[in-house]
Every structure is written in C-alpha cells, then in structure tokens.
Design a protein around this motif. Structure first.
Motif, PDB file in Angstrom:
ATOM      1  N   LEU A  39       0.822  -1.211   0.000  1.00  0.00           N
ATOM      2  CA  LEU A  39       0.000   0.000   0.000  1.00  0.00           C
ATOM      3  C   LEU A  39       0.856   1.262   0.000  1.00  0.00           C
ATOM      4  CD1 LEU A  39      -2.968  -0.808   2.389  1.00  0.00           C
ATOM      5  CD2 LEU A  39      -3.082  -0.233  -0.022  1.00  0.00           C
ATOM      6  N   GLY A  40       2.056   1.168   0.560  1.00  0.00           N
ATOM      7  CA  GLY A  40       2.958   2.321   0.591  1.00  0.00           C
ATOM      8  C   GLY A  40       3.322   2.788  -0.804  1.00  0.00           C
ATOM      9  N   ALA A  43       0.308   4.618  -2.194  1.00  0.00           N
ATOM     10  CA  ALA A  43       0.225   5.937  -1.555  1.00  0.00           C
ATOM     11  C   ALA A  43       1.308   6.861  -2.101  1.00  0.00           C
ATOM     12  CB  ALA A  43       0.350   5.792  -0.044  1.00  0.00           C
ATOM     13  N   SER A  57      -2.838  10.588   0.977  1.00  0.00           N
ATOM     14  CA  SER A  57      -2.382   9.500   0.108  1.00  0.00           C
ATOM     15  C   SER A  57      -2.688   8.108   0.657  1.00  0.00           C
ATOM     16  CB  SER A  57      -0.889   9.638  -0.173  1.00  0.00           C
ATOM     17  OG  SER A  57      -0.649  10.820  -0.887  1.00  0.00           O
ATOM     18  N   MET A  58      -2.344   7.835   1.890  1.00  0.00           N
ATOM     19  CA  MET A  58      -2.559   6.488   2.434  1.00  0.00           C
ATOM     20  C   MET A  58      -4.053   6.172   2.576  1.00  0.00           C
ATOM     21  SD  MET A  58      -1.386   3.587   3.116  1.00  0.00           S
ATOM     22  CE  MET A  58       0.352   3.565   3.394  1.00  0.00           C
ATOM     23  N   CYS A  62      -5.911   3.100   0.524  1.00  0.00           N
ATOM     24  CA  CYS A  62      -6.716   2.048   1.170  1.00  0.00           C
ATOM     25  C   CYS A  62      -8.120   1.979   0.581  1.00  0.00           C
ATOM     26  CB  CYS A  62      -6.789   2.288   2.679  1.00  0.00           C
ATOM     27  SG  CYS A  62      -5.206   2.095   3.524  1.00  0.00           S
TER      28      CYS A  62
END
Length: 163
Positions: A39-40, A43, A57-58, A62
C-alpha cells in the motif's frame, strides 16, 4: 432465417460480454490483492501525483484498493452488477485522469498498478492501456443497463386481507 442468425449473434455477444465481465473482475481482484501487500507504493504514487496533500495518500490508497476488491467480487459474481460496473468505470476514469495530468505536467511517476511496480516511461502507451480499460468498463455499464436488474431473491408480498 434472419431472426435465427440475430439470436445466434445475441448469444455470442452475451458470451463475449460475460467473458469481459469475468476478465475485468479477475483483473481488479489480482491488482487489488497485489496492492494490499504494498500500500505504501500506491500511496507514494498518489503523493507524487501532486494533486492532494500528502496526508490524503494512504487513506485514498486504502479506499482505492478496497473499491477494487469490492468491484472485482461483484463483477465475478454478478452481484450488484450495475453498481460494480459504474464504480469500475469511475475508478478507471480517475486513474486515466491521474495519468493524463501527470503526462501533461511532465511528472516522472512510477506506478504500482496492473500487477507490477514500474517507472512510467511511455505515457502514451500507459494512457492507451487505461483507455482500453475505460472502454471495457463502458461496455460493462452498457451491458448492465441492457440486462436490467437481476435479482436472485423473489420479491416478498404481504397479504393483509384477513386482518
């Protein structure tokens, strides 16, 4: 005779649209599952797009991955087909806009998309692929509207005549 060939063409179109629906469902499922592990990177792509503040962003990554997985399952099972097709169209449209604006602004991005993390070196090609995905989702939206609402449950009726 013309009517019979029209029926065969209709069946062929239905088969092709079902294959497209299943293919897009599997596509969203695979890309969503692959993004869960990183996920990083997703993001980071949103941050480098330089459209929203970094702290968005994160959460957006998600939400995007969750939407991919929900759309995937709904397309594969043809559960809430019309809604899944519309959300898939929205997702592919948003990603297309992200690519086009990055290309227009001359940004250097890498993408964790379509099963691989790669530097975007050929914006016309990547944009073309996203246009094809957008076209596929437009076909599925059309198909979902053409088929109408398909309900697995029988509507419940209440009889109050003896009350």
């Amino acid at each position: 005779m013309y009517h019979l060939s029209g029926m065969r063409n209709s069946r062929s179109i239905d088969i092709l649209l079902n294959l497209l629906r299943l293919g897009m469902g599997v596509f969203f499922l695979v890309t969503g599952v692959l993004k869960i592990g990183d996920l990083g990177q997703t993001a980071d792509f949103l941050t480098r797009s330089d459209l929203l503040p970094e702290f968005f962003s994160m959460p957006l990554a998600c939400v995007g991955v969750a939407m991919e997985l929900v759309v995937a399952v709904c397309l594969i099972l043809r559960c809430s087909y019309r809604g899944a097709a519309v959300w898939g169209l929205v997702m592919t449209g948003v990603f297309l806009l992200l690519y086009v604006q990055a290309w227009a602004r001359g940004l250097n991005l890498s993408c964790n998309c379509m099963g691989s993390t790669h530097e975007i070196i050929n914006y016309p090609q990547d944009t073309g692929v996203r246009l094809l995905l957008l076209g596929a989702m437009l076909l599925l939206v059309w198909d979902s509207r053409r088929r109408g609402t398909i309900s697995a449950r029988k509507p419940r009726t209440f009889d109050f005549s003896e009350a």
